[in-house]
Design a protein around this motif. Structure first.
Motif, PDB file in Angstrom:
ATOM      1  N   LYS A 180       0.812  -1.208   0.000  1.00  0.00           N
ATOM      2  CA  LYS A 180       0.000   0.000   0.000  1.00  0.00           C
ATOM      3  C   LYS A 180       0.851   1.266   0.000  1.00  0.00           C
ATOM      4  CE  LYS A 180      -3.876  -2.291   2.277  1.00  0.00           C
ATOM      5  NZ  LYS A 180      -4.615  -2.407   1.021  1.00  0.00           N
ATOM      6  N   ASN A 181       2.164   1.119  -0.136  1.00  0.00           N
ATOM      7  CA  ASN A 181       3.045   2.271  -0.119  1.00  0.00           C
ATOM      8  C   ASN A 181       3.695   2.454  -1.485  1.00  0.00           C
ATOM      9  OD1 ASN A 181       2.692   2.666   2.722  1.00  0.00           O
ATOM     10  ND2 ASN A 181       4.072   0.933   3.055  1.00  0.00           N
ATOM     11  N   PRO A 182       3.739   3.684  -2.006  1.00  0.00           N
ATOM     12  CA  PRO A 182       4.319   3.918  -3.332  1.00  0.00           C
ATOM     13  C   PRO A 182       5.765   3.467  -3.459  1.00  0.00           C
ATOM     14  CG  PRO A 182       3.091   5.845  -2.582  1.00  0.00           C
ATOM     15  CD  PRO A 182       3.170   4.905  -1.416  1.00  0.00           C
ATOM     16  N   GLU A 183       6.522   3.490  -2.342  1.00  0.00           N
ATOM     17  CA  GLU A 183       7.926   3.111  -2.437  1.00  0.00           C
ATOM     18  C   GLU A 183       8.124   1.608  -2.593  1.00  0.00           C
ATOM     19  OE1 GLU A 183       6.990   3.774   2.001  1.00  0.00           O
ATOM     20  OE2 GLU A 183       6.550   4.720   0.067  1.00  0.00           O
ATOM     21  N   GLU A 184       7.078   0.815  -2.374  1.00  0.00           N
ATOM     22  CA  GLU A 184       7.180  -0.626  -2.576  1.00  0.00           C
ATOM     23  C   GLU A 184       7.005  -0.925  -4.055  1.00  0.00           C
ATOM     24  OE1 GLU A 184       5.713  -2.285   1.754  1.00  0.00           O
ATOM     25  OE2 GLU A 184       4.490  -2.649  -0.014  1.00  0.00           O
ATOM     26  N   THR A 185       8.066  -1.395  -4.675  1.00  0.00           N
ATOM     27  CA  THR A 185       8.096  -1.533  -6.120  1.00  0.00           C
ATOM     28  C   THR A 185       7.380  -2.801  -6.576  1.00  0.00           C
ATOM     29  OG1 THR A 185      10.217  -2.658  -5.990  1.00  0.00           O
ATOM     30  CG2 THR A 185      10.260  -0.280  -6.271  1.00  0.00           C
ATOM     31  N   ALA A 186       7.237  -2.900  -7.876  1.00  0.00           N
ATOM     32  CA  ALA A 186       6.585  -4.053  -8.467  1.00  0.00           C
ATOM     33  C   ALA A 186       7.530  -5.240  -8.565  1.00  0.00           C
ATOM     34  CB  ALA A 186       6.087  -3.695  -9.864  1.00  0.00           C
ATOM     35  N   MET A 187       6.964  -6.425  -8.697  1.00  0.00           N
ATOM     36  CA  MET A 187       7.721  -7.595  -9.105  1.00  0.00           C
ATOM     37  C   MET A 187       7.488  -7.784 -10.605  1.00  0.00           C
ATOM     38  SD  MET A 187       7.458 -11.586  -7.924  1.00  0.00           S
ATOM     39  CE  MET A 187       8.352 -11.315  -6.407  1.00  0.00           C
ATOM     40  N   ASP A 188       8.550  -7.775 -11.372  1.00  0.00           N
ATOM     41  CA  ASP A 188       8.443  -7.953 -12.809  1.00  0.00           C
ATOM     42  C   ASP A 188       8.516  -9.429 -13.165  1.00  0.00           C
ATOM     43  OD1 ASP A 188       8.328  -5.207 -13.272  1.00  0.00           O
ATOM     44  OD2 ASP A 188      10.500  -5.023 -13.288  1.00  0.00           O
ATOM     45  N   VAL A 189       7.702  -9.849 -14.131  1.00  0.00           N
ATOM     46  CA  VAL A 189       7.680 -11.233 -14.579  1.00  0.00           C
ATOM     47  C   VAL A 189       7.703 -11.267 -16.102  1.00  0.00           C
ATOM     48  CG1 VAL A 189       6.422 -12.028 -12.541  1.00  0.00           C
ATOM     49  CG2 VAL A 189       5.155 -11.390 -14.600  1.00  0.00           C
ATOM     50  N   HIS A 190       8.045 -12.438 -16.644  1.00  0.00           N
ATOM     51  CA  HIS A 190       8.037 -12.611 -18.093  1.00  0.00           C
ATOM     52  C   HIS A 190       7.713 -14.063 -18.422  1.00  0.00           C
ATOM     53  CE1 HIS A 190       8.926 -12.240 -22.296  1.00  0.00           C
ATOM     54  NE2 HIS A 190       9.828 -13.196 -22.216  1.00  0.00           N
ATOM     55  N   HIS A 191       6.955 -14.240 -19.479  1.00  0.00           N
ATOM     56  CA  HIS A 191       6.643 -15.573 -19.988  1.00  0.00           C
ATOM     57  C   HIS A 191       6.215 -15.446 -21.439  1.00  0.00           C
ATOM     58  CE1 HIS A 191       2.390 -14.443 -19.643  1.00  0.00           C
ATOM     59  NE2 HIS A 191       2.642 -14.068 -18.394  1.00  0.00           N
ATOM     60  N   LYS A 192       6.165 -16.550 -22.132  1.00  0.00           N
ATOM     61  CA  LYS A 192       5.639 -16.555 -23.495  1.00  0.00           C
ATOM     62  C   LYS A 192       4.132 -16.301 -23.444  1.00  0.00           C
ATOM     63  CE  LYS A 192       9.058 -19.316 -25.927  1.00  0.00           C
ATOM     64  NZ  LYS A 192       9.281 -20.452 -26.859  1.00  0.00           N
ATOM     65  N   PRO A 193       3.510 -15.976 -24.570  1.00  0.00           N
ATOM     66  CA  PRO A 193       2.064 -15.715 -24.559  1.00  0.00           C
ATOM     67  C   PRO A 193       1.272 -16.909 -24.029  1.00  0.00           C
ATOM     68  CG  PRO A 193       3.030 -14.993 -26.639  1.00  0.00           C
ATOM     69  CD  PRO A 193       4.101 -15.751 -25.909  1.00  0.00           C
ATOM     70  N   TRP A 194       0.212 -16.607 -23.279  1.00  0.00           N
ATOM     71  CA  TRP A 194      -0.691 -17.658 -22.828  1.00  0.00           C
ATOM     72  C   TRP A 194      -1.346 -18.343 -24.033  1.00  0.00           C
ATOM     73  CZ3 TRP A 194      -1.376 -19.230 -17.842  1.00  0.00           C
ATOM     74  CH2 TRP A 194      -0.975 -18.368 -16.820  1.00  0.00           C
ATOM     75  N   GLU A 195      -1.409 -19.661 -24.013  1.00  0.00           N
ATOM     76  CA  GLU A 195      -2.200 -20.405 -24.985  1.00  0.00           C
ATOM     77  C   GLU A 195      -3.601 -20.563 -24.389  1.00  0.00           C
ATOM     78  OE1 GLU A 195      -1.980 -24.549 -27.590  1.00  0.00           O
ATOM     79  OE2 GLU A 195      -0.955 -24.413 -25.653  1.00  0.00           O
ATOM     80  N   LEU A 196      -4.579 -19.903 -24.989  1.00  0.00           N
ATOM     81  CA  LEU A 196      -5.916 -19.823 -24.412  1.00  0.00           C
ATOM     82  C   LEU A 196      -6.890 -20.753 -25.122  1.00  0.00           C
ATOM     83  CD1 LEU A 196      -6.196 -15.944 -23.979  1.00  0.00           C
ATOM     84  CD2 LEU A 196      -5.518 -17.635 -22.260  1.00  0.00           C
ATOM     85  N   PHE A 197      -7.802 -21.317 -24.316  1.00  0.00           N
ATOM     86  CA  PHE A 197      -8.859 -22.180 -24.818  1.00  0.00           C
ATOM     87  C   PHE A 197     -10.197 -21.688 -24.276  1.00  0.00           C
ATOM     88  CE2 PHE A 197      -5.086 -24.686 -25.115  1.00  0.00           C
ATOM     89  CZ  PHE A 197      -5.277 -25.593 -26.148  1.00  0.00           C
ATOM     90  N   GLN A 198     -11.232 -21.935 -25.025  1.00  0.00           N
ATOM     91  CA  GLN A 198     -12.570 -21.726 -24.496  1.00  0.00           C
ATOM     92  C   GLN A 198     -12.829 -22.763 -23.402  1.00  0.00           C
ATOM     93  OE1 GLN A 198     -15.074 -22.071 -27.942  1.00  0.00           O
ATOM     94  NE2 GLN A 198     -14.539 -20.046 -28.720  1.00  0.00           N
ATOM     95  N   VAL A 199     -13.709 -22.442 -22.471  1.00  0.00           N
ATOM     96  CA  VAL A 199     -13.988 -23.349 -21.367  1.00  0.00           C
ATOM     97  C   VAL A 199     -15.483 -23.322 -21.068  1.00  0.00           C
ATOM     98  CG1 VAL A 199     -13.505 -21.582 -19.616  1.00  0.00           C
ATOM     99  CG2 VAL A 199     -13.306 -23.994 -19.015  1.00  0.00           C
ATOM    100  N   GLU A 200     -16.019 -24.492 -20.745  1.00  0.00           N
ATOM    101  CA  GLU A 200     -17.437 -24.619 -20.378  1.00  0.00           C
ATOM    102  C   GLU A 200     -17.515 -25.107 -18.935  1.00  0.00           C
ATOM    103  OE1 GLU A 200     -21.107 -27.661 -21.339  1.00  0.00           O
ATOM    104  OE2 GLU A 200     -19.789 -27.081 -22.993  1.00  0.00           O
ATOM    105  N   PHE A 201     -18.356 -24.458 -18.135  1.00  0.00           N
ATOM    106  CA  PHE A 201     -18.488 -24.814 -16.726  1.00  0.00           C
ATOM    107  C   PHE A 201     -19.757 -25.623 -16.502  1.00  0.00           C
ATOM    108  CE2 PHE A 201     -15.778 -21.082 -16.705  1.00  0.00           C
ATOM    109  CZ  PHE A 201     -14.747 -21.507 -15.884  1.00  0.00           C
ATOM    110  N   THR A 202     -19.594 -26.777 -15.853  1.00  0.00           N
ATOM    111  CA  THR A 202     -20.748 -27.561 -15.431  1.00  0.00           C
ATOM    112  C   THR A 202     -21.107 -27.257 -13.976  1.00  0.00           C
ATOM    113  OG1 THR A 202     -19.256 -29.408 -14.892  1.00  0.00           O
ATOM    114  CG2 THR A 202     -20.266 -29.404 -17.083  1.00  0.00           C
ATOM    115  N   LYS A 203     -20.179 -26.600 -13.260  1.00  0.00           N
ATOM    116  CA  LYS A 203     -20.447 -26.112 -11.907  1.00  0.00           C
ATOM    117  C   LYS A 203     -19.593 -24.868 -11.697  1.00  0.00           C
ATOM    118  CE  LYS A 203     -19.886 -27.283  -6.988  1.00  0.00           C
ATOM    119  NZ  LYS A 203     -19.434 -28.323  -6.025  1.00  0.00           N
ATOM    120  N   LEU A 204     -20.192 -23.824 -11.148  1.00  0.00           N
ATOM    121  CA  LEU A 204     -19.443 -22.600 -10.891  1.00  0.00           C
ATOM    122  C   LEU A 204     -20.053 -21.888  -9.694  1.00  0.00           C
ATOM    123  CD1 LEU A 204     -17.222 -20.637 -11.606  1.00  0.00           C
ATOM    124  CD2 LEU A 204     -18.729 -19.593 -13.306  1.00  0.00           C
TER     125      LEU A 204
END
Length: 235
Positions: A180-204
């Motif tokens: 919650k303090n501006p002086e606390e910096t971010a954690m930077d991350v890197h990865h290849k693009p997400w491979e995305l799929f459609q998804v159907e929920f039978t329970k949510l």
């Protein structure tokens, strides 16, 4: 199949800003991920996010996402993963922010399966990890805790060959803002693009005790499944 580190570092065309110019410290995998995205009211969201972070928008819309996945093979550079510490299930509730022009995510909640990895992750990252009992199979995800309750049953559907600009905006984020303090910096991350799929929920069934008035978590606007990504993270 696990990609060589150099292959991950060289895949930068999908990023909004360059990778850090110093050496990465953490390796981890975010596997078998379920994304549930919700459009929310910006005024309500503003009350939940530190003021030094600007709420990010897509076409004037504000969003939060529930992301359930398995954290795997977590270890510092030049070491190796230890199964008990390096693999655990996680569910987080995040929103989208920018700071100094850098887009990223801010976590409203992070629930993790194992007590010791939860404590270590909180100390190492500064992110708001808390322990909750979580179980999953290849088609279900369940969490029954004091802060939230989640029951998901799903079916993976067709691969999304060309994600829309909104889908990319929701998933391709490379800065994790903390504290919650501006002086606390971010954690930077890197990865290849997400491979995305459609998804159907039978329970949510999703309920957050502290965020019940934010959105109806049983009715996501957009959903995705991904087999996962290999992630490099910087201190």
């Amino acid at each position: 199949m696990k990609e060589p580190i150099e292959s991950i570092l060289n895949a930068v065309g999908h990023r909004q800003w360059p990778i850090p110019n110093h050496s990465w410290f953490w390796y981890q995998e975010w596997n078998e991920a379920i994304f549930l995205h919700y459009q929310v009211d910006g005024k309500r969201l503003r009350e939940l996010v530190p003021l030094h972070l600007e709420l990010d928008q897509f076409d004037g819309e504000h969003w939060v996402s529930v992301v359930a996945f398995t954290m795997d093979k977590v270890h510092p550079r030049f070491t190796f993963p230890i199964e008990f510490l390096s693999t655990f299930h996680e569910v987080n509730l995040r929103t989208y922010v920018t700071c100094d022009g850098k887009p990223g995510v801010y976590f409203l909640s992070i629930e993790a399966e194992k007590i010791l990895p939860t404590l270590l992750a909180r100390l190492a990252s500064g992110l708001p990890y808390k322990h909750s009992p979580i179980s999953r199979t290849n088609k279900t995800y369940s969490l029954h805790g004091k802060r939230c309750e989640i029951g998901i049953e799903f079916l993976k559907k067709d691969r999304i060959g060309a994600p829309t600009p909104k889908e990319l905006w929701l998933t391709e984020r490379f800065s994790l803002y903390r504290g919650k303090n501006p002086e606390e910096t971010a954690m930077d991350v890197h990865h290849k693009p997400w491979e995305l799929f459609q998804v159907e929920f039978t329970k949510l069934n999703i309920r957050y005790a502290a965020f019940g008035g934010l959105v109806d978590f049983r009715k996501p606007n957009i959903c995705h499944y991904s087999p996962g990504v290999q992630v490099l993270a910087w201190l």
